[in-house]
Design a protein around this motif. Sequence first.
Motif, PDB file in Angstrom:
ATOM      1  N   ARG A  75       0.849  -1.186   0.000  1.00  0.00           N
ATOM      2  CA  ARG A  75       0.000   0.000   0.000  1.00  0.00           C
ATOM      3  C   ARG A  75       0.890   1.243   0.000  1.00  0.00           C
ATOM      4  O   ARG A  75       2.034   1.186   0.462  1.00  0.00           O
ATOM      5  CB  ARG A  75      -0.948  -0.007   1.204  1.00  0.00           C
ATOM      6  CG  ARG A  75      -1.962  -1.141   1.142  1.00  0.00           C
ATOM      7  CD  ARG A  75      -2.960  -1.108   2.288  1.00  0.00           C
ATOM      8  NE  ARG A  75      -3.978  -2.124   2.099  1.00  0.00           N
ATOM      9  CZ  ARG A  75      -5.093  -1.945   1.400  1.00  0.00           C
ATOM     10  NH1 ARG A  75      -5.338  -0.748   0.846  1.00  0.00           N
ATOM     11  NH2 ARG A  75      -5.971  -2.919   1.253  1.00  0.00           N
ATOM     12  N   LYS A 156     -11.824  10.860  -1.849  1.00  0.00           N
ATOM     13  CA  LYS A 156     -10.898  10.026  -1.075  1.00  0.00           C
ATOM     14  C   LYS A 156     -11.474   8.636  -0.806  1.00  0.00           C
ATOM     15  O   LYS A 156     -10.745   7.636  -0.973  1.00  0.00           O
ATOM     16  CB  LYS A 156     -10.500  10.711   0.232  1.00  0.00           C
ATOM     17  CG  LYS A 156      -9.409   9.948   0.982  1.00  0.00           C
ATOM     18  CD  LYS A 156      -8.975  10.677   2.240  1.00  0.00           C
ATOM     19  CE  LYS A 156      -7.796   9.962   2.885  1.00  0.00           C
ATOM     20  NZ  LYS A 156      -8.120   8.596   3.332  1.00  0.00           N
ATOM     21  N   ASP A 160      -9.550   5.275  -1.995  1.00  0.00           N
ATOM     22  CA  ASP A 160      -9.183   4.247  -1.021  1.00  0.00           C
ATOM     23  C   ASP A 160      -9.828   2.901  -1.349  1.00  0.00           C
ATOM     24  O   ASP A 160      -9.262   1.849  -1.048  1.00  0.00           O
ATOM     25  CB  ASP A 160      -9.592   4.683   0.388  1.00  0.00           C
ATOM     26  CG  ASP A 160      -8.736   5.820   0.922  1.00  0.00           C
ATOM     27  OD1 ASP A 160      -7.609   6.008   0.423  1.00  0.00           O
ATOM     28  OD2 ASP A 160      -9.192   6.532   1.833  1.00  0.00           O
ATOM     29  N   THR A 165      -4.115   1.984  -0.951  1.00  0.00           N
ATOM     30  CA  THR A 165      -3.636   3.193  -0.306  1.00  0.00           C
ATOM     31  C   THR A 165      -3.320   2.966   1.165  1.00  0.00           C
ATOM     32  O   THR A 165      -3.881   2.085   1.811  1.00  0.00           O
ATOM     33  CB  THR A 165      -4.688   4.314  -0.400  1.00  0.00           C
ATOM     34  OG1 THR A 165      -5.823   3.948   0.404  1.00  0.00           O
ATOM     35  CG2 THR A 165      -5.134   4.525  -1.835  1.00  0.00           C
ATOM     36  N   SER A 167      -4.356   4.881   4.059  1.00  0.00           N
ATOM     37  CA  SER A 167      -5.441   5.858   4.091  1.00  0.00           C
ATOM     38  C   SER A 167      -5.414   6.814   5.283  1.00  0.00           C
ATOM     39  O   SER A 167      -6.155   7.800   5.297  1.00  0.00           O
ATOM     40  CB  SER A 167      -6.790   5.140   4.046  1.00  0.00           C
ATOM     41  OG  SER A 167      -6.925   4.281   5.173  1.00  0.00           O
ATOM     42  N   THR A 172      -1.270  10.921   4.199  1.00  0.00           N
ATOM     43  CA  THR A 172      -2.065  11.619   3.188  1.00  0.00           C
ATOM     44  C   THR A 172      -1.716  13.102   3.148  1.00  0.00           C
ATOM     45  O   THR A 172      -1.809  13.802   4.161  1.00  0.00           O
ATOM     46  CB  THR A 172      -3.567  11.452   3.468  1.00  0.00           C
ATOM     47  OG1 THR A 172      -3.872  10.059   3.627  1.00  0.00           O
ATOM     48  CG2 THR A 172      -4.396  12.024   2.327  1.00  0.00           C
TER      49      THR A 172
END
Length: 287
Positions: A75, A156, A160, A165, A167, A172
């Motif tokens: 990720r 977002k 995600d 990602t 998250s 971020t």
Amino acid sequence: MNKSFFIVSVLFLLTIGCKTSEVKKDVKTDVKNEKSTRTNNVQILEKEFIIDGLNEKSHKVWVYLPPNYTTTSKRFPVIYMHDAQNLFDAETSYAGEWNVDETLNKYYQDSKKGFIVVGIENGGDKRIEEYTPWPNKKYGGGKGAIYIDFLVNDLKPFIDKNYRTKSKAKHTAIIGSSLGGLISFYGGFKYPDVFGKIGALSTSFWFSNNIYAFASRNSAVKNTKLYMLIGEKEGGSMVADTEKMEKLLIEKGFPKDNLTTKIVSDGKHTESFWRDEFLETILFLYN
């Protein structure tokens, strides 16, 4: 680029004195033409977003994936950026691109660290509305809260869900320049539990004095990192405004170690300036 966006952008700059592992079906694997300079790991989503309450324009979203995205199950941190037309491709840029894809590809080669970058196209002649949280008597605007809420509540979660990602806020970032810097600053301080890193480059703090009261109310955040960049040749009060904001934040309790302000003696309000400073912004935010 449409003509209206070009005209509005030129007038505005003159005025301020510079101034799993598979990507889902919403990604278009379109073929670049000969003029395009974006790399193969930059895609444009098939899905276009209309932001309720903002304007009638649909917004294209560009996604940069790190070079090792398809060969690993890892990720990745995510960087949200504005003015996507200027980030990856000379063909769509206003006055030269930021070379975000080439820069991060080279950084990956050197460090083996990768990022996902999500670039949201501006709405052309509606750009001022989108990137300003409060109106200006002369220039209007003031719908930036709607834009930021869209990023947090709609875009977002979509990113995600469809990409691998990291998250959490600490992974971020939100980054932009000029009015894009203003809306990044605003979005990061409004939603510190979503955006833990802010890149505010050549920020148009002059647009509304409300930004200082807002910063004063929201500055006591412990984990947010903030990188502010300004050039001495940008014109107007932009250097003084940035220094004023830095002083205010520190006085109100923003952690000094989480804040860097860089003033560049020959820096101008140009895409090339932000391109040249982009990697340093990333290195501070993700150190």
